[in-house]
Design a protein around this motif. Structure first.
Motif, PDB file in Angstrom:
ATOM      1  N   ASN A   4       0.455  -1.257   0.005  1.00  0.00           N
ATOM      2  CA  ASN A   4      -0.084  -0.101  -0.385  1.00  0.00           C
ATOM      3  C   ASN A   4       0.714   0.965   0.024  1.00  0.00           C
ATOM      4  O   ASN A   4       0.549   2.499  -0.816  1.00  0.00           O
ATOM      5  CB  ASN A   4      -1.289  -0.376   1.251  1.00  0.00           C
ATOM      6  N   LEU A   5       2.168   0.870   0.782  1.00  0.00           N
ATOM      7  CA  LEU A   5       2.704   2.647   0.476  1.00  0.00           C
ATOM      8  C   LEU A   5       3.687   2.465  -0.068  1.00  0.00           C
ATOM      9  O   LEU A   5       4.983   3.642  -0.447  1.00  0.00           O
ATOM     10  CB  LEU A   5       3.090   3.093   2.000  1.00  0.00           C
ATOM     11  N   GLY A   6       4.316   1.264  -0.592  1.00  0.00           N
ATOM     12  CA  GLY A   6       5.925   1.272  -1.162  1.00  0.00           C
ATOM     13  C   GLY A   6       6.789   1.312  -0.937  1.00  0.00           C
ATOM     14  O   GLY A   6       7.738   1.178  -1.158  1.00  0.00           O
ATOM     15  N   ILE A   7       7.038   1.013   0.771  1.00  0.00           N
ATOM     16  CA  ILE A   7       8.355   0.359   1.297  1.00  0.00           C
ATOM     17  C   ILE A   7       8.734  -0.528   0.961  1.00  0.00           C
ATOM     18  O   ILE A   7       7.686  -1.496   0.711  1.00  0.00           O
ATOM     19  CB  ILE A   7       8.006   0.959   2.697  1.00  0.00           C
ATOM     20  N   GLN A   8      10.042  -1.276   0.753  1.00  0.00           N
ATOM     21  CA  GLN A   8      10.244  -1.852   0.680  1.00  0.00           C
ATOM     22  C   GLN A   8      10.626  -2.937   1.470  1.00  0.00           C
ATOM     23  O   GLN A   8       9.956  -2.946   2.614  1.00  0.00           O
ATOM     24  CB  GLN A   8      12.278  -1.605  -0.160  1.00  0.00           C
ATOM     25  N   HIS A   9      10.389  -4.059   0.966  1.00  0.00           N
ATOM     26  CA  HIS A   9       9.812  -5.643   2.218  1.00  0.00           C
ATOM     27  C   HIS A   9      11.151  -5.883   2.348  1.00  0.00           C
ATOM     28  O   HIS A   9      11.201  -5.513   4.182  1.00  0.00           O
ATOM     29  CB  HIS A   9       9.274  -6.667   1.406  1.00  0.00           C
ATOM     30  N   ASP A  10      11.939  -5.237   2.150  1.00  0.00           N
ATOM     31  CA  ASP A  10      13.680  -5.367   3.100  1.00  0.00           C
ATOM     32  C   ASP A  10      13.523  -4.863   4.368  1.00  0.00           C
ATOM     33  O   ASP A  10      14.035  -4.474   5.163  1.00  0.00           O
ATOM     34  CB  ASP A  10      14.570  -5.454   2.173  1.00  0.00           C
ATOM     35  N   ASP A  11      13.522  -3.766   3.763  1.00  0.00           N
ATOM     36  CA  ASP A  11      12.975  -1.948   4.389  1.00  0.00           C
ATOM     37  C   ASP A  11      12.323  -2.694   6.201  1.00  0.00           C
ATOM     38  O   ASP A  11      12.628  -2.330   7.160  1.00  0.00           O
ATOM     39  CB  ASP A  11      12.807  -0.807   4.172  1.00  0.00           C
ATOM     40  N   LEU A  12      11.478  -3.337   5.562  1.00  0.00           N
ATOM     41  CA  LEU A  12       9.778  -3.717   5.860  1.00  0.00           C
ATOM     42  C   LEU A  12      10.487  -4.503   7.769  1.00  0.00           C
ATOM     43  O   LEU A  12      10.548  -5.066   8.850  1.00  0.00           O
ATOM     44  CB  LEU A  12       9.107  -3.480   6.202  1.00  0.00           C
ATOM     45  N   LEU A  13      11.345  -5.289   6.881  1.00  0.00           N
ATOM     46  CA  LEU A  13      11.574  -6.578   7.888  1.00  0.00           C
ATOM     47  C   LEU A  13      12.927  -6.034   8.644  1.00  0.00           C
ATOM     48  O   LEU A  13      13.117  -6.516   9.972  1.00  0.00           O
ATOM     49  CB  LEU A  13      12.722  -7.847   6.925  1.00  0.00           C
ATOM     50  N   GLN A  14      13.477  -5.294   8.652  1.00  0.00           N
ATOM     51  CA  GLN A  14      14.884  -4.520   9.205  1.00  0.00           C
ATOM     52  C   GLN A  14      14.086  -3.898  10.515  1.00  0.00           C
ATOM     53  O   GLN A  14      14.647  -3.944  11.610  1.00  0.00           O
ATOM     54  CB  GLN A  14      15.220  -2.591   7.832  1.00  0.00           C
ATOM     55  N   VAL A  15      12.805  -3.134  10.438  1.00  0.00           N
ATOM     56  CA  VAL A  15      12.178  -2.624  11.460  1.00  0.00           C
ATOM     57  C   VAL A  15      11.722  -3.317  11.703  1.00  0.00           C
ATOM     58  O   VAL A  15      11.207  -3.315  13.610  1.00  0.00           O
ATOM     59  CB  VAL A  15      11.021  -1.625  10.480  1.00  0.00           C
ATOM     60  N   ALA A  16      10.955  -4.686  11.510  1.00  0.00           N
ATOM     61  CA  ALA A  16      10.188  -5.312  12.519  1.00  0.00           C
ATOM     62  C   ALA A  16      10.904  -6.631  13.286  1.00  0.00           C
ATOM     63  O   ALA A  16      10.813  -6.863  13.831  1.00  0.00           O
ATOM     64  CB  ALA A  16       9.298  -6.580  11.443  1.00  0.00           C
ATOM     65  N   GLY A  17      12.181  -6.057  13.064  1.00  0.00           N
ATOM     66  CA  GLY A  17      13.605  -6.929  13.759  1.00  0.00           C
ATOM     67  C   GLY A  17      13.189  -6.539  15.031  1.00  0.00           C
ATOM     68  O   GLY A  17      13.848  -7.105  16.159  1.00  0.00           O
ATOM     69  N   PHE A  18      12.704  -4.870  15.127  1.00  0.00           N
ATOM     70  CA  PHE A  18      12.904  -4.424  16.225  1.00  0.00           C
ATOM     71  C   PHE A  18      11.976  -4.663  17.986  1.00  0.00           C
ATOM     72  O   PHE A  18      11.468  -4.408  18.991  1.00  0.00           O
ATOM     73  CB  PHE A  18      13.431  -3.294  16.439  1.00  0.00           C
ATOM     74  N   ILE A  19      11.220  -5.601  16.758  1.00  0.00           N
ATOM     75  CA  ILE A  19      10.114  -6.166  17.467  1.00  0.00           C
ATOM     76  C   ILE A  19       9.829  -7.445  17.734  1.00  0.00           C
ATOM     77  O   ILE A  19       8.995  -8.505  17.780  1.00  0.00           O
ATOM     78  CB  ILE A  19       8.453  -5.949  17.195  1.00  0.00           C
ATOM     79  N   GLY A  20      10.920  -8.515  17.213  1.00  0.00           N
ATOM     80  CA  GLY A  20      11.112  -9.752  17.095  1.00  0.00           C
ATOM     81  C   GLY A  20      11.408 -10.398  16.006  1.00  0.00           C
ATOM     82  O   GLY A  20      10.350 -11.714  16.372  1.00  0.00           O
ATOM     83  N   HIS A  21      11.215 -10.440  15.037  1.00  0.00           N
ATOM     84  CA  HIS A  21      10.510 -10.451  13.620  1.00  0.00           C
ATOM     85  C   HIS A  21      11.434 -11.478  13.849  1.00  0.00           C
ATOM     86  O   HIS A  21      12.652 -11.491  13.174  1.00  0.00           O
ATOM     87  CB  HIS A  21      10.235  -9.960  12.653  1.00  0.00           C
ATOM     88  N   PRO A  22      11.293 -13.303  13.296  1.00  0.00           N
ATOM     89  CA  PRO A  22      12.603 -14.614  13.515  1.00  0.00           C
ATOM     90  C   PRO A  22      13.501 -13.761  11.809  1.00  0.00           C
ATOM     91  O   PRO A  22      14.190 -14.634  12.284  1.00  0.00           O
ATOM     92  CB  PRO A  22      11.565 -15.334  13.585  1.00  0.00           C
ATOM     93  N   ASP A  23      12.915 -13.363  10.799  1.00  0.00           N
ATOM     94  CA  ASP A  23      13.307 -13.854   9.691  1.00  0.00           C
ATOM     95  C   ASP A  23      13.673 -12.593   9.014  1.00  0.00           C
ATOM     96  O   ASP A  23      15.006 -11.828   8.294  1.00  0.00           O
ATOM     97  CB  ASP A  23      12.059 -13.858   8.437  1.00  0.00           C
ATOM     98  N   ALA A  24      14.184 -11.302  10.613  1.00  0.00           N
ATOM     99  CA  ALA A  24      14.710 -10.369   9.939  1.00  0.00           C
ATOM    100  C   ALA A  24      16.687 -10.104  10.797  1.00  0.00           C
ATOM    101  O   ALA A  24      16.827 -10.884  11.272  1.00  0.00           O
ATOM    102  CB  ALA A  24      14.203  -9.082  11.404  1.00  0.00           C
ATOM    103  N   PRO A  25      16.943  -9.466   9.933  1.00  0.00           N
ATOM    104  CA  PRO A  25      18.426  -9.517  10.319  1.00  0.00           C
ATOM    105  C   PRO A  25      19.139  -8.931  11.423  1.00  0.00           C
ATOM    106  O   PRO A  25      17.717  -8.276  12.291  1.00  0.00           O
ATOM    107  CB  PRO A  25      19.326  -8.646   9.269  1.00  0.00           C
ATOM    108  N   ASP A  26      20.054  -9.912  11.970  1.00  0.00           N
ATOM    109  CA  ASP A  26      20.116  -9.257  14.014  1.00  0.00           C
ATOM    110  C   ASP A  26      21.310  -7.952  13.587  1.00  0.00           C
ATOM    111  O   ASP A  26      22.432  -7.683  13.311  1.00  0.00           O
ATOM    112  CB  ASP A  26      21.046 -10.192  14.017  1.00  0.00           C
TER     113      ASP A  26
END
Length: 72
Positions: A4-26
């Motif tokens: 919906n907002l055009g934010i790249q998946h990899d960028d979202l995954l980086q942010v999601a790492g701070f809330i514990g997403h298991p696939d996010a980079p450390d």
């Protein structure tokens, strides 16, 4: 958010790492912000992710997020 907002998946995954997403980079906070290239873009992504979580998981109740407050 990606669709919906055009934010790249990899960028979202980086942010999601701070809330514990298991696939996010450390990453450290500094590394994640540098990856975005713009601190405000990182902050906006965090705000949007938080809002999406409240809407989708927290039953649209902003108080739901307080359980994750490190200061309490």
């Amino acid at each position: 958010m990606s669709d919906n907002l055009g934010i790249q998946h990899d960028d979202l995954l980086q942010v999601a790492g701070f809330i514990g997403h298991p696939d996010a980079p450390d990453l450290t906070l500094n590394q994640a912000v540098e990856g975005y290239g713009d601190p405000m873009a990182f902050v906006l992504s965090m705000v949007l992710l938080s809002g999406g979580l409240v809407a989708a998981v927290g039953g649209a109740d902003p108080d739901w997020l307080k359980q994750f407050d490190l200061a309490s």
